[in-house]
Scaffold this motif. Structure first.
Motif, PDB file in Angstrom:
ATOM      1  N   ARG A   1     -12.477  -8.538   3.549  1.00 49.94           N
ATOM      2  CA  ARG A   1     -11.590  -7.538   4.151  1.00 49.94           C
ATOM      3  C   ARG A   1     -10.960  -6.724   3.022  1.00 49.94           C
ATOM      4  O   ARG A   1     -10.643  -7.288   1.973  1.00 49.94           O
ATOM      5  CB  ARG A   1     -10.486  -8.208   4.978  1.00 49.94           C
ATOM      6  N   VAL A   2     -10.784  -5.441   3.275  1.00 50.01           N
ATOM      7  CA  VAL A   2     -10.202  -4.565   2.259  1.00 50.01           C
ATOM      8  C   VAL A   2      -8.977  -3.872   2.849  1.00 50.01           C
ATOM      9  O   VAL A   2      -9.097  -3.104   3.810  1.00 50.01           O
ATOM     10  CB  VAL A   2     -11.228  -3.509   1.779  1.00 50.01           C
ATOM     11  N   VAL A   3      -7.816  -4.178   2.297  1.00 48.91           N
ATOM     12  CA  VAL A   3      -6.588  -3.505   2.717  1.00 48.91           C
ATOM     13  C   VAL A   3      -6.399  -2.294   1.802  1.00 48.91           C
ATOM     14  O   VAL A   3      -6.388  -2.442   0.574  1.00 48.91           O
ATOM     15  CB  VAL A   3      -5.366  -4.443   2.582  1.00 48.91           C
ATOM     16  N   VAL A   4      -6.276  -1.109   2.403  1.00 48.44           N
ATOM     17  CA  VAL A   4      -6.032   0.105   1.617  1.00 48.44           C
ATOM     18  C   VAL A   4      -4.590   0.536   1.872  1.00 48.44           C
ATOM     19  O   VAL A   4      -4.262   0.989   2.972  1.00 48.44           O
ATOM     20  CB  VAL A   4      -7.011   1.236   1.989  1.00 48.44           C
ATOM     21  N   LEU A   5      -3.733   0.347   0.876  1.00 51.72           N
ATOM     22  CA  LEU A   5      -2.353   0.793   1.018  1.00 51.72           C
ATOM     23  C   LEU A   5      -2.318   2.304   0.855  1.00 51.72           C
ATOM     24  O   LEU A   5      -2.935   2.861  -0.062  1.00 51.72           O
ATOM     25  CB  LEU A   5      -1.438   0.118  -0.022  1.00 51.72           C
ATOM     26  N   ARG A   6      -1.611   2.976   1.760  1.00 53.58           N
ATOM     27  CA  ARG A   6      -1.489   4.427   1.736  1.00 53.58           C
ATOM     28  C   ARG A   6      -0.020   4.800   1.566  1.00 53.58           C
ATOM     29  O   ARG A   6       0.869   4.010   1.895  1.00 53.58           O
ATOM     30  CB  ARG A   6      -2.017   5.041   3.057  1.00 53.58           C
ATOM     31  N   CYS A   7       0.230   6.009   1.069  1.00 53.12           N
ATOM     32  CA  CYS A   7       1.611   6.451   0.903  1.00 53.12           C
ATOM     33  C   CYS A   7       1.611   7.973   0.958  1.00 53.12           C
ATOM     34  O   CYS A   7       0.767   8.617   0.306  1.00 53.12           O
ATOM     35  CB  CYS A   7       2.160   5.960  -0.436  1.00 53.12           C
ATOM     36  N   HIS A   8       2.544   8.546   1.714  1.00 51.27           N
ATOM     37  CA  HIS A   8       2.601  10.013   1.781  1.00 51.27           C
ATOM     38  C   HIS A   8       2.700  10.576   0.364  1.00 51.27           C
ATOM     39  O   HIS A   8       3.494  10.082  -0.451  1.00 51.27           O
ATOM     40  CB  HIS A   8       3.797  10.478   2.616  1.00 51.27           C
ATOM     41  N   PRO A   9       1.887  11.585   0.034  1.00 49.06           N
ATOM     42  CA  PRO A   9       1.844  12.091  -1.352  1.00 49.06           C
ATOM     43  C   PRO A   9       3.203  12.482  -1.929  1.00 49.06           C
ATOM     44  O   PRO A   9       3.447  12.261  -3.121  1.00 49.06           O
ATOM     45  CB  PRO A   9       0.896  13.289  -1.253  1.00 49.06           C
ATOM     46  N   ASP A  10       4.102  13.058  -1.115  1.00 48.33           N
ATOM     47  CA  ASP A  10       5.438  13.417  -1.640  1.00 48.33           C
ATOM     48  C   ASP A  10       6.211  12.159  -2.045  1.00 48.33           C
ATOM     49  O   ASP A  10       6.877  12.132  -3.085  1.00 48.33           O
ATOM     50  CB  ASP A  10       6.251  14.178  -0.582  1.00 48.33           C
ATOM     51  N   VAL A  11       6.107  11.130  -1.205  1.00 45.52           N
ATOM     52  CA  VAL A  11       6.800   9.861  -1.491  1.00 45.52           C
ATOM     53  C   VAL A  11       6.156   9.195  -2.711  1.00 45.52           C
ATOM     54  O   VAL A  11       6.840   8.663  -3.591  1.00 45.52           O
ATOM     55  CB  VAL A  11       6.727   8.922  -0.255  1.00 45.52           C
ATOM     56  N   LEU A  12       4.826   9.271  -2.759  1.00 43.79           N
ATOM     57  CA  LEU A  12       4.087   8.668  -3.884  1.00 43.79           C
ATOM     58  C   LEU A  12       4.498   9.307  -5.210  1.00 43.79           C
ATOM     59  O   LEU A  12       4.739   8.610  -6.207  1.00 43.79           O
ATOM     60  CB  LEU A  12       2.587   8.832  -3.651  1.00 43.79           C
ATOM     61  N   GLU A  13       4.575  10.645  -5.206  1.00 46.74           N
ATOM     62  CA  GLU A  13       5.005  11.352  -6.429  1.00 46.74           C
ATOM     63  C   GLU A  13       6.359  10.837  -6.891  1.00 46.74           C
ATOM     64  O   GLU A  13       6.558  10.576  -8.079  1.00 46.74           O
ATOM     65  CB  GLU A  13       5.122  12.857  -6.155  1.00 46.74           C
ATOM     66  N   ASP A  14       7.289  10.694  -5.948  1.00 42.66           N
ATOM     67  CA  ASP A  14       8.635  10.211  -6.309  1.00 42.66           C
ATOM     68  C   ASP A  14       8.569   8.794  -6.877  1.00 42.66           C
ATOM     69  O   ASP A  14       9.202   8.485  -7.886  1.00 42.66           O
ATOM     70  CB  ASP A  14       9.563  10.221  -5.081  1.00 42.66           C
ATOM     71  N   ARG A  15       7.783   7.926  -6.204  1.00 43.11           N
ATOM     72  CA  ARG A  15       7.674   6.540  -6.689  1.00 43.11           C
ATOM     73  C   ARG A  15       7.121   6.519  -8.113  1.00 43.11           C
ATOM     74  O   ARG A  15       7.595   5.773  -8.965  1.00 43.11           O
ATOM     75  CB  ARG A  15       6.734   5.733  -5.790  1.00 43.11           C
ATOM     76  N   LEU A  16       6.102   7.352  -8.364  1.00 42.25           N
ATOM     77  CA  LEU A  16       5.464   7.346  -9.688  1.00 42.25           C
ATOM     78  C   LEU A  16       6.404   7.905 -10.751  1.00 42.25           C
ATOM     79  O   LEU A  16       6.496   7.375 -11.859  1.00 42.25           O
ATOM     80  CB  LEU A  16       4.143   8.115  -9.653  1.00 42.25           C
TER      81      LEU A  16
ATOM     82  N   ALA B   1       2.053  15.156 -14.725  1.00 42.52           N
ATOM     83  CA  ALA B   1       0.623  15.380 -14.457  1.00 42.52           C
ATOM     84  C   ALA B   1       0.022  14.177 -13.718  1.00 42.52           C
ATOM     85  O   ALA B   1      -0.748  14.336 -12.765  1.00 42.52           O
ATOM     86  CB  ALA B   1      -0.117  15.616 -15.762  1.00 42.52           C
ATOM     87  N   LYS B   2       0.393  12.994 -14.145  1.00 46.27           N
ATOM     88  CA  LYS B   2      -0.164  11.788 -13.536  1.00 46.27           C
ATOM     89  C   LYS B   2       0.351  11.638 -12.097  1.00 46.27           C
ATOM     90  O   LYS B   2      -0.403  11.256 -11.197  1.00 46.27           O
ATOM     91  CB  LYS B   2       0.234  10.564 -14.372  1.00 46.27           C
ATOM     92  N   ALA B   3       1.629  11.945 -11.895  1.00 50.90           N
ATOM     93  CA  ALA B   3       2.201  11.831 -10.546  1.00 50.90           C
ATOM     94  C   ALA B   3       1.472  12.788  -9.596  1.00 50.90           C
ATOM     95  O   ALA B   3       1.086  12.407  -8.485  1.00 50.90           O
ATOM     96  CB  ALA B   3       3.699  12.136 -10.592  1.00 50.90           C
TER      97      ALA B   3
END
Ligand code: ADP
Length: 173
Positions: free
Chosen positions: A85-100, A108-110
């Motif tokens: 089984r493969v769990v793919v964690l997803r995150c809204h890109p705006d939220v992801l940018e903030d987390r990163l 650039a990486k974010a």
């Protein structure tokens, strides 16, 4: 060797960097293989990507080092392993940018990771390798690490139906 439906399945937890794989899997009772640590500590990489400040993993060497495994393996590369089984964690890109950014990533990486998340890059790779019936998307955007860990536990226990393609972040682009 492939495990039976509920017989100690091999669960790969993957997703774009910053989606919360390390945080959520650390909360699990199950043994977890943290592949990025293994890659760093065992030198399972071929070159250093200076633009991205990351290592280019030697996937064959990673698969060989992991060998026959059970439990949970996590990394943005975990879907390159054989798994039940493969769990793919997803995150809204705006939220992801903030987390990163909060984690100290460069601008650039974010942005690069947010774009990759919007384009479903890892989800597509996971579905291509394992088929849609083995893939379980979990949207972490509005979930706490405990809630994400509970979702992963439900997948391990066989209590969740597969889902791939339900999450759509294309409007970010
Ligand atoms: P990954 O292992 O997928 O790269 P991490 O677990 O390192 O991601 O998490 C990236 C950042 O986001 C960390 O700073 C972490 O504290 C934060 N984080 C992780 N999961 C969540 C969540 N569910 N909600 C909010 N922030 C989170």
């Amino acid at each position: 060797m492939s495990a039976d439906a509920n017989d100690d399945p091999r669960v790969a937890v993957t997703g774009t960097p910053g989606t919360g794989k390390t945080t959520a899997t650390t909360l699990l009772d199950d043994p977890v293989i943290h592949l990025n640590e293994l890659i760093r500590e065992a030198g399972l990489w071929t070159e250093r990507d200076t633009d991205r400040d990351s290592l280019v993993a030697d996937l064959d060497a990673v698969r060989e080092a992991v060998g026959e495994w059970t439990g949970v393996a996590e990394s943005h590369l975990a879907h390159h392993l054989d798994a039940d089984r493969v769990v793919v964690l997803r995150c809204h890109p705006d939220v992801l940018e903030d987390r990163l950014r909060e984690r100290g990533a460069s601008e650039a990486k974010a942005v690069e990771n947010a774009e990759s998340e919007a384009l479903d890059v890892i989800l597509s790779e996971a579905v291509e390798r394992h088929g849609p019936d083995a893939v379980y998307e979990v949207d972490t955007s509005d979930r706490t690490p405990d809630e994400v860990a509970a979702e992963i536990e439900a997948v391990i226990a066989g209590d969740r139906d597969p889902s791939a393609g339900d999450v759509d972040f294309l409007e970010y682009l």
